[in-house]
Write a protein that holds these residues in place. Structure first.
Motif, mmCIF file in Angstrom:
data_model
loop_
_atom_site.group_PDB
_atom_site.id
_atom_site.type_symbol
_atom_site.label_atom_id
_atom_site.label_comp_id
_atom_site.label_asym_id
_atom_site.label_seq_id
_atom_site.Cartn_x
_atom_site.Cartn_y
_atom_site.Cartn_z
ATOM 1 N N ALA A 35 0.616 -1.692 0.209
ATOM 2 C CA ALA A 35 0.150 -0.016 0.054
ATOM 3 C C ALA A 35 0.971 1.064 -0.087
ATOM 4 O O ALA A 35 0.931 2.297 1.144
ATOM 5 N N GLU A 36 1.781 0.932 -0.826
ATOM 6 C CA GLU A 36 3.263 2.181 -1.263
ATOM 7 C C GLU A 36 2.757 3.324 -1.996
ATOM 8 O O GLU A 36 3.327 3.929 -2.023
ATOM 9 N N VAL A 37 1.894 2.486 -2.863
ATOM 10 C CA VAL A 37 1.279 2.819 -4.017
ATOM 11 C C VAL A 37 -0.181 2.999 -4.514
ATOM 12 O O VAL A 37 -0.895 2.137 -4.267
ATOM 13 N N LEU A 38 -0.450 4.199 -5.876
ATOM 14 C CA LEU A 38 -2.499 3.858 -6.209
ATOM 15 C C LEU A 38 -1.609 3.187 -7.098
ATOM 16 O O LEU A 38 -0.694 2.907 -7.593
ATOM 17 N N PRO A 39 -3.246 2.066 -7.371
ATOM 18 C CA PRO A 39 -2.863 1.699 -8.952
ATOM 19 C C PRO A 39 -2.679 2.239 -9.605
ATOM 20 O O PRO A 39 -3.443 3.013 -9.877
ATOM 21 N N GLN A 66 11.282 8.386 -3.403
ATOM 22 C CA GLN A 66 10.198 7.768 -3.853
ATOM 23 C C GLN A 66 9.643 7.284 -4.947
ATOM 24 O O GLN A 66 10.581 7.712 -6.355
ATOM 25 N N TYR A 67 8.805 6.905 -4.829
ATOM 26 C CA TYR A 67 7.714 6.029 -6.811
ATOM 27 C C TYR A 67 7.391 7.069 -7.495
ATOM 28 O O TYR A 67 6.540 7.719 -6.847
ATOM 29 N N ILE A 68 7.499 7.076 -8.334
ATOM 30 C CA ILE A 68 6.939 7.958 -9.737
ATOM 31 C C ILE A 68 6.903 7.212 -10.720
ATOM 32 O O ILE A 68 6.831 5.794 -11.005
ATOM 33 N N TYR A 69 5.773 7.176 -11.274
ATOM 34 C CA TYR A 69 4.783 6.686 -12.889
ATOM 35 C C TYR A 69 5.266 7.900 -13.940
ATOM 36 O O TYR A 69 4.587 9.002 -13.138
ATOM 37 N N GLU A 70 5.567 7.007 -14.501
ATOM 38 C CA GLU A 70 6.428 8.544 -15.911
ATOM 39 C C GLU A 70 5.202 7.592 -16.565
ATOM 40 O O GLU A 70 5.572 6.921 -17.734
ATOM 41 N N ALA A 87 3.334 8.316 -7.576
ATOM 42 C CA ALA A 87 2.792 6.346 -7.645
ATOM 43 C C ALA A 87 1.960 7.184 -5.781
ATOM 44 O O ALA A 87 1.288 6.376 -5.470
ATOM 45 N N ALA A 88 2.626 7.754 -4.642
ATOM 46 C CA ALA A 88 1.233 7.740 -3.961
ATOM 47 C C ALA A 88 0.869 8.341 -3.784
ATOM 48 O O ALA A 88 -0.246 8.037 -2.733
ATOM 49 N N THR A 89 0.687 9.611 -4.074
ATOM 50 C CA THR A 89 -0.118 9.443 -3.758
ATOM 51 C C THR A 89 -1.457 10.225 -4.936
ATOM 52 O O THR A 89 -2.393 11.244 -4.923
ATOM 53 N N GLY A 90 -0.682 10.518 -5.780
ATOM 54 C CA GLY A 90 -1.322 10.842 -7.613
ATOM 55 C C GLY A 90 -0.713 12.200 -7.758
ATOM 56 O O GLY A 90 -1.717 12.919 -8.348
ATOM 57 N N ARG A 91 -0.041 13.155 -6.609
ATOM 58 C CA ARG A 91 -0.131 14.373 -7.503
ATOM 59 C C ARG A 91 1.147 14.529 -8.499
ATOM 60 O O ARG A 91 2.305 13.519 -8.595
ATOM 61 N N VAL A 92 0.495 15.183 -9.562
ATOM 62 C CA VAL A 92 1.089 15.295 -11.035
ATOM 63 C C VAL A 92 2.559 16.261 -10.461
ATOM 64 O O VAL A 92 2.894 17.042 -9.809
ATOM 65 N N LEU A 93 4.212 15.839 -10.310
ATOM 66 C CA LEU A 93 5.191 16.182 -10.212
ATOM 67 C C LEU A 93 5.592 16.981 -11.407
ATOM 68 O O LEU A 93 6.430 18.649 -10.449
ATOM 69 N N LYS A 94 5.710 17.055 -12.918
ATOM 70 C CA LYS A 94 5.608 17.583 -13.897
ATOM 71 C C LYS A 94 5.943 17.337 -14.878
ATOM 72 O O LYS A 94 5.070 15.737 -14.873
ATOM 73 N N VAL A 95 5.255 17.758 -15.778
ATOM 74 C CA VAL A 95 4.344 17.264 -17.382
ATOM 75 C C VAL A 95 5.653 18.163 -18.248
ATOM 76 O O VAL A 95 5.903 18.706 -17.989
ATOM 77 N N GLU A 96 5.938 17.793 -19.115
ATOM 78 C CA GLU A 96 7.442 18.346 -20.029
ATOM 79 C C GLU A 96 7.225 18.230 -21.712
ATOM 80 O O GLU A 96 5.374 17.068 -21.969
ATOM 81 N N ASN A 109 -2.920 17.131 -7.400
ATOM 82 C CA ASN A 109 -3.610 15.752 -7.454
ATOM 83 C C ASN A 109 -4.122 15.688 -8.196
ATOM 84 O O ASN A 109 -4.574 16.565 -9.467
ATOM 85 N N ALA A 110 -4.127 14.470 -9.171
ATOM 86 C CA ALA A 110 -3.996 13.601 -10.551
ATOM 87 C C ALA A 110 -5.864 14.191 -10.614
ATOM 88 O O ALA A 110 -5.469 14.193 -12.170
#
Length: 114
Positions: A35-39, A66-70, A87-96, A109-110
């Motif tokens: 339960a460290e990341v969201l599905p 920190q777990y990251i979904y890219e 990946a834990a919170t769904g917060r967008v960290l960066k957009v390129e 938040n995503a």
């Protein structure tokens, strides 16, 4: 001899990439179990809706603990963007690739829509 070496290296690289993908998958499954990341499916649905885009590629990484979904996405109008999400919170960290899609302040938040 140089051609043979180059050919051999070319054959090895896909195997290494496949091995990394399998390792990423195992890491993601283990983090989800703890339960460290969201599905992934949950986060992806929110990101695709938020950016009106479809998935091209996804990577799962651990950066500085920190777990990251890219996500690499293609928007409805054909632009390619890359979105990094906590990946834990769904917060967008960066957009390129599409500065207009970055929420005010560059984060959020995503599922918040901005």
């Amino acid at each position: 001899m140089t051609f043979a070496l180059a050919l051999a290296l070319g054959l090895i690289q896909p195997a290494l990439a496949d091995s990394k993908r399998l390792h990423d998958h195992d890491d993601a499954q283990e983090a989800l179990r703890r339960a460290e990341v969201l599905p992934l499916a949950e986060v992806l649905a929110l990101i695709e809706a938020r950016f009106d885009a479809r998935l091209i590629k996804v990577e799962f990484e651990r950066e500085k603990g920190q777990y990251i979904y890219e996500f690499k996405l293609i928007t409805a109008d054909g632009r390619i963007i890359e979105v990094e999400v906590d990946a834990a919170t769904g917060r967008v960290l960066k957009v390129e690739g599409d500065p207009g899609s970055v929420p005010e302040g560059g984060e959020g938040n995503a599922g918040s829509g901005g």
